[in-house]
Write a protein that holds these residues in place. Structure first.
Motif, PDB file in Angstrom:
ATOM      1  N   UNK A 102       0.825  -1.349  -0.151  1.00 56.05           N
ATOM      2  CA  UNK A 102       0.142  -0.122   0.027  1.00 56.05           C
ATOM      3  C   UNK A 102       1.072   1.045  -0.051  1.00 56.05           C
ATOM      4  N   UNK A 103       0.458   2.176  -0.928  1.00 55.12           N
ATOM      5  CA  UNK A 103       1.306   3.341  -1.073  1.00 55.12           C
ATOM      6  C   UNK A 103       0.572   4.724  -0.435  1.00 55.12           C
ATOM      7  N   UNK A 104       0.700   5.089   0.805  1.00 55.25           N
ATOM      8  CA  UNK A 104      -0.273   6.156   1.171  1.00 55.25           C
ATOM      9  C   UNK A 104       0.352   7.475   0.640  1.00 55.25           C
ATOM     10  N   UNK A 105      -0.719   7.985  -0.129  1.00 58.11           N
ATOM     11  CA  UNK A 105      -0.514   9.402  -0.948  1.00 58.11           C
ATOM     12  C   UNK A 105      -0.308  10.652   0.100  1.00 58.11           C
ATOM     13  N   UNK A 106      -1.409  10.604   0.819  1.00 59.17           N
ATOM     14  CA  UNK A 106      -1.769  11.789   1.665  1.00 59.17           C
ATOM     15  C   UNK A 106      -1.655  11.155   3.043  1.00 59.17           C
TER      16      UNK A 106
ATOM     17  N   UNK B 280      -1.888  13.032   5.714  1.00 56.98           N
ATOM     18  CA  UNK B 280      -2.670  14.135   6.791  1.00 56.98           C
ATOM     19  C   UNK B 280      -4.080  13.332   6.517  1.00 56.98           C
ATOM     20  N   UNK B 281      -4.320  12.268   7.005  1.00 53.67           N
ATOM     21  CA  UNK B 281      -5.602  11.480   6.748  1.00 53.67           C
ATOM     22  C   UNK B 281      -6.662  12.372   7.395  1.00 53.67           C
TER      23      UNK B 281
END
Lengths: 526, 526
Positions: free
Chosen positions: A39-43, A45-46
């Motif tokens: 998984x690649x978290x883009x943002x 600042x959830x």
């Protein structure tokens, strides 16, 4: 310092938890399993659109300001409100790293274990005054020691379990143990003025456990022992350090968890001096915090614990205020994690208002103390320790007044009664020295007659036999009343109380079995 | 108004309490049996030397001053602290007869049922907004609704019991029921935008109970039913008044206690208007308290209860602050007395700090409201009702912002998703309109793929299937996410959230089963 890993603790104490523990697995619905590794978290600042938590600007309370007394009220000062106060605030926000709690977290949903700031202070309290001899201990905040003890019982006990309890005790422990469907077995207590011998009878305990199968055939061996070792309720007894060490070793030998309930442990009193009733070395010798910690406080079971065997129940009820319903338990990490689990199935944590009030009060007390004692390099918690010491000084003062008026009475001079003087706590045992012709099998009726006399004279007390595990076992030793010097507005209360007690006891000795003045059945009070 | 005596209630509901109830008899050690009738009390000003209660002058806190917002914070005002505040005090003493709580009692040991002043207010809350159709109802204060529900489960349930629960629900109820060793059976829910049909499927419930033995052979008939009927969690559904009445009657027929958990019941929202997204009749039409009580609030089960069949769980968490851990249960006197008994075996009451803060805040709000509306002859509680209405107005406002940004997104325009718009509460259901070629047996994997996309895009949500009683039964209907508009600092949060949700859903429809961008196992998230 012993090193005990979580796995060591689990191996030692896992077998002692309730058979229901395995069923008590609480998984939050907001928890997710393992996410894909790629998984690649883009943002980062959830955006939080998951949990139903109100935003703090909708809390109606924006700030809590507390007026804190500089000193506990004194019995000599009948003005119930002090002029000398400082202000402690609980603000909506605190800067990061602050030792204080703030409303945006304390009034929000928060970790059931307790606010981090308060957990931090509870660890400082333990480290300063009752530090265990092993690492990997922890604390959990609870809504009062009643809750702590009920949860400890439910964590450890079930219908296959036995808990040991002192024969005279705070009887609610019997209720909590039975609520967990377990069986209570009493331990013999030496109710004596001899400070070396008082408290649990060590040899009786050793014998009981060594020969358990003979004494209690068919019953499982006890998992734990509940004790109020310092300023015992109801007797005011304090277990000596030597006998405590022996009891600790016996419990190690038999793998028994020690539940140390210690609400009164900070209320140590100096010995009463009949020649100088008002003597109060706390005041006259200006005891300091270091002296109080090292010389005055009785060493606890926790402070001698090398194996993580002690669950220590502390409360803010006696030294701050009972209505806060604020307490904590200290113990090994394994057992504390089990206790925490109980929070999830019941209360889900403790009032953030109570927690924040106490946290910020303790921090302010600490900072003030440090400012006033710049050369001591005192830890922050010493401000609170200093408050505890002042409360202990006031209890010593109250004790002095009560004892002075009591020892002036005829019934003491004539040796019809005697005190077991406590070294700690808020209770004193008034022993009735039965007439030789009185049969101890009549103890209940004799004590009931006295209780009725007391009621007629206008004084309340607690009957010793009301605080037993097993009346058949303890009744003949229950020739005493529990009195307290905790609550009084002024010294005159103790004077009037002493006179009424005197009148009641005199009547007992004059009237009982001779000229009884009211109709008491053969078994005493119905 | 139905007249039901305690004996009537006991006859009706006694058979529904846990088999352990008989073992749970708590007798205080300070209680005495019947004293001789010919006792002659000489001094009626009894000197109290019995109980270990500290005197209030030893409480470190002398006064608590609260800054109370005039209005809940608005999403448009990013200043988290209001300039417009009034002060509410909790003082050491209050004059006799005051509606306010004071520290000398709130910070002292007090009745586990709750402070009398707060109990009085809880009854006013019920009478004003959810008054039952029978007399002999009562309330008990608890340290939060989690505690209420855990205690209700332990009061009613044991290993011989079944509790009915909506198939989608707040899953902690399943934990509490299992903690009481009981079995949970799910009821079918209509998760639909049709407001007449939404909520519990009445005919399915009728059928289930009429043919219980066929559906659940060997299982005891259910004792109680847990429902979140207004602003349901997780779906946001509200049961219509007509279907509620039908369900109530079914429960009467089968002697089932209704556990009405209603944390969101005061957060009613006016319908969303796509043409005028910011429309907020609370503000524009200046709704008053009377209109809010009579026209806006959904009638509760309690308000239609003629038989004492409903236990209503209220909380101050959503309209005041969750960290207070302050709630209450309303119900018939018999069941409330059983709940109170549970307090004695566990928490022994609720934080006096939380109770006093809320009590005095409500009293001050009431007095201010009365002063501002001199011609209304408003009851004291209307100040609090007015606050609740303002909070509902702010939730309507938050809902408006979230919906406006959401409906602007492509995935809505393309009908890939749809909302089930709530009329109450803080949650909205986002239904994923599956492609025709997607197999509903893959619901979990599809929703997990979406969840991973959301995580990558940076937005949190709750998966519908995480909030089920029985995955086998409900998974194929769990093609939705739960979102909340409760917590956000400013409207931009919802804008960014909507864009990220849009991106995640678009990816689901582009990538799923076609061009998956991360490694998700065949069963979804592990």
């Amino acid at each position: 310092m012993t090193q005990l890993s979580y796995q060591d603790l689990e191996a030692l104490y896992g077998p002692l938890v309730s058979k229901y523990d395995g069923e008590r697995n609480f998984v939050s619905f907001t928890a997710v399993g393992e996410l894909p590794r790629d998984l690649k978290i883009k943002n980062k600042d959830t955006v939080w659109l998951a949990g139903g938590t109100p935003y703090e600007s909708m809390f109606p309370v924006q700030e809590v300001d507390l007026k804190i007394r500089e000193n506990p009220g004194s019995l000599d000062d009948t003005t119930p409100l002090s002029n000398k106060c400082s202000t402690t605030k609980v603000q909506m926000y605190e800067p990061q790293g602050s030792a204080k709690a703030c409303l945006s977290t304390a009034f929000q949903y928060h970790d059931a274990k307790g606010l981090p700031e308060l957990l931090n202070l509870t660890k400082q309290i333990i480290s300063r005054m009752n530090k265990p001899q092993y690492e990997n201990w922890d604390t959990v905040v609870t809504p009062g020691s009643s809750d702590s003890l009920s949860k400890i019982c439910q964590t450890l006990l079930d219908s296959d379990s036995v808990i040991l309890v002192e024969e005279f005790t705070y009887p609610n422990i019997v209720h909590w143990a039975k609520f967990a469907h377990s069986e209570v077995v009493r331990i013999k207590l030496n109710v004596t003025a001899d400070r070396k011998l008082q408290g649990i009878d060590v040899e009786a305990l050793r014998d009981l456990l060594a020969n358990w199968v003979e004494y209690h055939p068919g019953k499982p061996k006890p998992k734990c022992m509940y004790t109020i070792a310092t300023g015992h309720n109801p007797t005011g007894l304090t277990q000596s350090t030597e006998s405590r060490q022996a009891i600790y070793e016996i419990c190690c030998e038999h793998n028994i968890i020690i539940i140390e309930d210690d609400p009164y442990g900070y209320l140590n009193m100096t010995p009463y001096d009949q020649a100088n009733p008002m003597k109060n070395p706390y005041i006259e010798e200006s005891y300091g915090v270091e002296h109080y910690c090292k010389k005055i406080l009785s060493p606890s079971y926790m402070s001698m614990d090398t194996e993580g065997r002690v669950l220590r129940c502390e409360t803010f009820s006696k030294v701050a205020a009972p209505g806060l319903r604020l307490a904590f338990v200290a113990g090994n990490q394994f057992l504390i994690s089990k206790l925490l689990k109980m929070h999830y199935f019941t209360t889900r944590g403790t009032s953030g208002a109570s927690q924040a009030i106490v946290t910020n009060m303790l921090v302010d007390m600490g900072e003030q103390y440090q400012a006033q004692h710049p050369h001591e390099k005192a830890p922050l918690i010493d401000g609170w320790v200093n408050w505890c010491m002042k409360v202990a000084a006031e209890y010593t003062h109250r004790r002095n007044y009560m004892f002075m008026y009591m020892y002036e009475q005829n019934v003491f001079k004539k040796n019809l009664v005697s005190f077991i003087e406590p070294s700690c706590g808020m209770f004193v045992t008034l022993v009735i020295n039965f007439k030789p012709e009185w049969n101890i099998s009549e103890t209940k009726r004799i004590m009931d007659y006295l209780y009725c006399c007391l009621t007629e004279e206008g004084c309340s007390a607690v009957l010793g036999y009301k605080m037993v595990v097993d009346r058949d076992y303890s009744m003949e030793r229950a020739n005493f009343l529990r009195f307290t010097f905790a609550k009084a507005r002024d010294p005159n209360v103790f004077k009037i109380g002493a006179e009424r007690i005197n009148a009641a006891v005199e009547r007992l000795f004059e009237e009982y079995n001779v000229n009884e003045q009211f109709t008491l059945g053969p078994k005493g009070i119905i």
